[in-house]
Design an enzyme around this catalytic site. Structure first.
Site, PDB file in Angstrom:
ATOM      1  N   ASP A 165       0.887  -1.159   0.000  1.00  0.00           N
ATOM      2  CA  ASP A 165       0.000   0.000   0.000  1.00  0.00           C
ATOM      3  C   ASP A 165       0.923   1.206   0.000  1.00  0.00           C
ATOM      4  OD1 ASP A 165      -1.494   2.235   0.783  1.00  0.00           O
ATOM      5  OD2 ASP A 165      -2.905   1.022   1.926  1.00  0.00           O
ATOM      6  N   HIS A 166       0.966   1.933  -1.107  1.00  0.00           N
ATOM      7  CA  HIS A 166       2.010   2.959  -1.203  1.00  0.00           C
ATOM      8  C   HIS A 166       1.808   4.090  -0.193  1.00  0.00           C
ATOM      9  CE1 HIS A 166      -0.818   5.260  -3.659  1.00  0.00           C
ATOM     10  NE2 HIS A 166      -0.030   6.307  -3.530  1.00  0.00           N
TER      11      HIS A 166
ATOM     12  N   GLU B 106      -8.073  14.850  -4.274  1.00  0.00           N
ATOM     13  CA  GLU B 106      -7.200  14.940  -5.445  1.00  0.00           C
ATOM     14  C   GLU B 106      -7.781  15.945  -6.436  1.00  0.00           C
ATOM     15  OE1 GLU B 106      -5.221  11.066  -6.726  1.00  0.00           O
ATOM     16  OE2 GLU B 106      -7.220  10.436  -6.146  1.00  0.00           O
TER      17      GLU B 106
ATOM     18  N   HIS C 218      -6.172   2.782   1.386  1.00  0.00           N
ATOM     19  CA  HIS C 218      -5.321   3.852   1.924  1.00  0.00           C
ATOM     20  C   HIS C 218      -5.960   4.534   3.137  1.00  0.00           C
ATOM     21  CE1 HIS C 218      -3.270   3.115  -1.733  1.00  0.00           C
ATOM     22  NE2 HIS C 218      -3.930   3.932  -2.513  1.00  0.00           N
TER      23      HIS C 218
ATOM     24  N   ASP D 269     -10.984   2.276  -4.652  1.00  0.00           N
ATOM     25  CA  ASP D 269      -9.654   2.711  -5.087  1.00  0.00           C
ATOM     26  C   ASP D 269      -8.861   3.347  -3.938  1.00  0.00           C
ATOM     27  OD1 ASP D 269      -7.708   3.215  -7.178  1.00  0.00           O
ATOM     28  OD2 ASP D 269      -8.280   5.335  -7.072  1.00  0.00           O
TER      29      ASP D 269
ATOM     30  N   LYS E  67       4.712   6.472   2.713  1.00  0.00           N
ATOM     31  CA  LYS E  67       4.885   7.934   2.835  1.00  0.00           C
ATOM     32  C   LYS E  67       5.477   8.248   4.206  1.00  0.00           C
ATOM     33  CE  LYS E  67       0.920   8.986  -0.150  1.00  0.00           C
ATOM     34  NZ  LYS E  67       1.536   9.510  -1.355  1.00  0.00           N
TER      35      LYS E  67
ATOM     36  N   LYS F 287     -11.968  12.612  -6.582  1.00  0.00           N
ATOM     37  CA  LYS F 287     -11.131  13.104  -7.680  1.00  0.00           C
ATOM     38  C   LYS F 287     -11.719  14.422  -8.161  1.00  0.00           C
ATOM     39  CE  LYS F 287      -8.880   8.974  -9.110  1.00  0.00           C
ATOM     40  NZ  LYS F 287      -7.497   9.202  -8.675  1.00  0.00           N
TER      41      LYS F 287
HETATM   42  C1  BG6 Z   1      -3.699   5.079  -6.069  1.00  0.00           C
HETATM   43  C2  BG6 Z   1      -5.010   5.215  -6.785  1.00  0.00           C
HETATM   44  O1  BG6 Z   1      -3.703   3.964  -5.228  1.00  0.00           O
HETATM   45  O2  BG6 Z   1      -3.471   6.245  -5.289  1.00  0.00           O
HETATM   46  C3  BG6 Z   1      -5.059   6.462  -7.631  1.00  0.00           C
HETATM   47  O3  BG6 Z   1      -5.230   4.075  -7.587  1.00  0.00           O
HETATM   48  C4  BG6 Z   1      -4.702   7.675  -6.803  1.00  0.00           C
HETATM   49  O4  BG6 Z   1      -6.327   6.634  -8.221  1.00  0.00           O
HETATM   50  C5  BG6 Z   1      -3.415   7.453  -6.043  1.00  0.00           C
HETATM   51  O5  BG6 Z   1      -4.571   8.791  -7.672  1.00  0.00           O
HETATM   52  C6  BG6 Z   1      -3.175   8.577  -5.074  1.00  0.00           C
HETATM   53  O6  BG6 Z   1      -1.914   8.424  -4.528  1.00  0.00           O
HETATM   54  P1  BG6 Z   1      -1.106   9.681  -4.010  1.00  0.00           P
HETATM   55  O7  BG6 Z   1       0.143   9.110  -3.449  1.00  0.00           O
HETATM   56  O8  BG6 Z   1      -0.910  10.587  -5.196  1.00  0.00           O
HETATM   57  O9  BG6 Z   1      -1.984  10.323  -2.982  1.00  0.00           O
END
Ligand code: BG6
Length: 506
Positions: free
Chosen positions: A194-195, A233, A257, A252, A199, A357
């Site tokens: 989970d990116h 976003e 997240h 998503d 952070k 979004k």
């Molecule tokens: C991703 C989603 O996991 O996270 C995207 O699939 C989203 O839709 C993105 O834009 C947002 O990541 P960050 O790091 O830019 O907040």
């Protein structure tokens, strides 16, 4: 780390290994993985015995694959030192093949063995699934069948699997995927990435809460009025319309997240920072979230989809006019939800989550709003402002605590002011992609920042009833917010009904 900072983790290089990237010719490898690997090497955190084997259907050979990675590292990384890259570059290899073809895995096995020999890496293999989700289970199964997965504790080295998102699209599909992965790998070998957990400002939440004693006594229902979590976003679907139109904001962003942010805010102190101790506490939070009944879904959730509008002065099209999106789509590009974590710490404290979004501002933050003072001793509006602790995650990276102060002068006047800590004061991580720490963690076998099978399933248990109701009752008012706004008015009403308001990001 600042001059007075204490390095807790010793900066040792990761374990030597061969990293096989399925989807090695794709966008994620180009924008994130290759630059992150280079950055790790640059900081001395990548073993010198390291090799990459890219696996994909695209028409590359070793040389053209290396050229692609070189371009990726130059354009998406930070600093670039040609000699340093050259050492990494010569250990990059490519296998062309289909993910559902057993022959591909024979080639992968051969290339891994050759790459290990060329780079001097021992038998450790990190399999990274940077592919569309429909291949996750297939690849894991084939890796198992091709004897590419060593049992845990094997003297010949380790095997680990990194799985990108999305992990399932509801509870049943996530459970099925878990079963498939677990038939080939042990849970301790699986790293569901989970990116957001990569952070710095997200990782800091745990440190902020559990290495500082002053907030813990007030971090509960006696002092906290409510919590807000925002992931806003300005971007639209950025050419990912085909995927997004099957996913939507709830799947998503919110289910993964945002639930991770919620866990970090709401969890109990772990008995240690060991992976299982931390993850055990997180899963308890997810388990404690009250499941919504059908009628509660209607009262406690809001969905939206953007129409055309303007972002930073530029006209942008409606979601339904985006490429690869169904022009009658009823997918959510905005989701808001009111949740309760039913345990002794948080009973009756609402958690309000919202994400969308094409909103007015790019902003991710967590607001802890404290209860008002028990008695207002001043007339009128004086003294009415509640205290807030705001964890600004991105793009602004800071923590602020708001309170009120007397404006100098003979007339009694109060003004809201802030105590601030800016993350940059500790130094900047230049050129980081956000994937460095996560990849490094996989290579040293630290799964703290990764979803465990039960965590994913608990999160889906909360969200699936909402998806079911949304699916059964198709929205009639989409698009219901213009691009560049703060989302549908129904989301404001969600808080107004409770006598509260969204905290406007400034
Ligand atoms: C991703 C989603 O996991 O996270 C995207 O699939 C989203 O839709 C993105 O834009 C947002 O990541 P960050 O790091 O830019 O907040």
């Amino acid at each position: 780390m600042g001059a007075t900072g204490k390095a807790i983790r010793t900066a040792r290089a990761a374990d030597p290994c061969v990293m096989a990237i399925f989807g090695g010719a794709g966008d994620l490898t180009k924008r994130k993985l290759a630059p992150a690997l280079y950055n790790l090497a640059h900081h001395g955190l990548l073993a010198s015995q390291f090799a990459i084997v890219g696996v994909a259907m695209d028409d590359y050979d070793d040389e053209s694959f290396r050229a692609r990675l070189t371009e990726a590292v130059q354009s998406h990384g930070g600093v670039f030192e040609p000699d340093e890259w050259a050492r990494l570059r010569r250990n990059c290899f490519y296998v062309r093949g289909k993910f559902d073809d057993a022959a591909t895995y024979q080639k992968v096995a051969e290339r891994i063995a050759a790459a290990a020999k060329a780079s001097g890496a021992p038998g450790n293999a990190l399999y990274y699934l940077a592919t569309p989700p429909q291949f996750f289970g297939t690849i894991a199964t084939h890796l198992g069948t091709a004897s590419l997965v060593k049992p845990v504790g094997d003297a010949g080295g380790w095997s680990r699997l990194v799985v990108e998102k999305p992990f399932g699209r509801d509870l049943a599909s996530a459970q099925a995927l878990n079963r498939q992965l677990l038939a080939a790998f042990d849970e301790t070998q699986i790293f569901r990435i989970d990116h957001y957990l990569g952070k710095e400002t997200v990782q800091n939440i745990l440190m902020f809460r559990f290495l500082n004693g002053i907030f813990e006594p007030i971090w509960n229902r006696r002092y906290v009025d409510h919590v807000q979590i925002l992931v806003a976003e300005t971007l639209g679907v950025e050419g990912r319309g085909a995927y997004y139109d099957t996913a939507g904001a709830l799947r998503d962003i919110l289910q993964n997240h945002m639930f991770q942010l919620l866990c970090l805010v709401a969890m109990e102190p772990p008995v240690s920072f060991e992976a299982e101790d931390v993850r055990n506490e997180k899963v308890k939070v997810l388990h404690a979230i009250r499941r919504l009944k059908d009628e509660e879904v209607l009262q406690q959730t809001v969905r939206g989809q953007y129409g055309s509008g303007a972002i930073e002065g530029h006209d942008v099209p409606a979601y339904r006019a985006e490429p690869s999106v169904d022009p009658t789509s009823s997918i959510d590009t905005y989701a808001a939800m009111k949740l309760y974590v039913e345990n002794w710490r948080w009973a009756d404290v609402p958690f309000y989550l919202r994400t969308g979004k094409r909103l007015a501002k790019h902003d991710t933050e967590i607001v802890i709003q404290f209860r008002r003072a028990p008695l207002t001793l001043l007339p009128g509006e004086c003294g009415q402002q509640p205290n807030r602790l705001v964890i600004h995650i991105q793009p602004d990276e800071r923590i602020s605590l708001s309170f009120q102060a007397k404006v100098p002068g003979p007339v009694l006047q109060l003004a809201p002011v802030e105590l601030q800590f800016s993350y940059r004061d500790l130094g900047e991580d230049t050129g980081a992609t956000g994937y460095e720490t996560l990849i490094y963690d996989c290579m040293i076998g630290d799964s703290t920042q990764f979803h465990r099978a039960d965590m994913v399933e608990e999160a889906w248990k909360v969200v699936t009833p909402v998806l079911d109701v949304w699916q059964a009752l198709q929205p009639r008012d989409f698009p219901n917010y213009p691009a560049g706004s703060w989302g549908p008015t129904a989301a404001d009403a969600l808080l107004e009904r409770d006598g509260r308001q969204w905290v406007v990001a400034v």
